[in-house]
Design a protein around this motif. Sequence first.
Motif: not given
Length: 95
Positions: A7-8, A30-34, A47-49, A75-77
């Motif tokens: 998820v970004e 902003p810019g985070d990726v989990f 399933s994503v809403a 988890a973080a990137a």
Amino acid sequence: MKNKLPVENVGDTDVCLFIEPYGEDYWLKPGDVFEVTPLSDAYVQFSVAVANDLFTVWLYEDGDPYNALLDYEVAAANGDKLECGHQRPADSGGG
């Protein structure tokens, strides 16, 4: 190999990653990726809403919508495991 859901946040405001059924929240700046990773060896379907500033995710074992998976980690990137409420804004109304 386990299914994983990256998820970004490509926007310019904070976004909440909300995982059901426990209602756990993880906030992306902003810019985070989990990455959401199930802790099961079963096949997992996500399933994503999506709403304005909210991603709600359910994990289903073997794609069965009546069999929600309860064990997962976020988890973080860099691989650091995150706890519920990570980066939660003070004005979010969360506890």
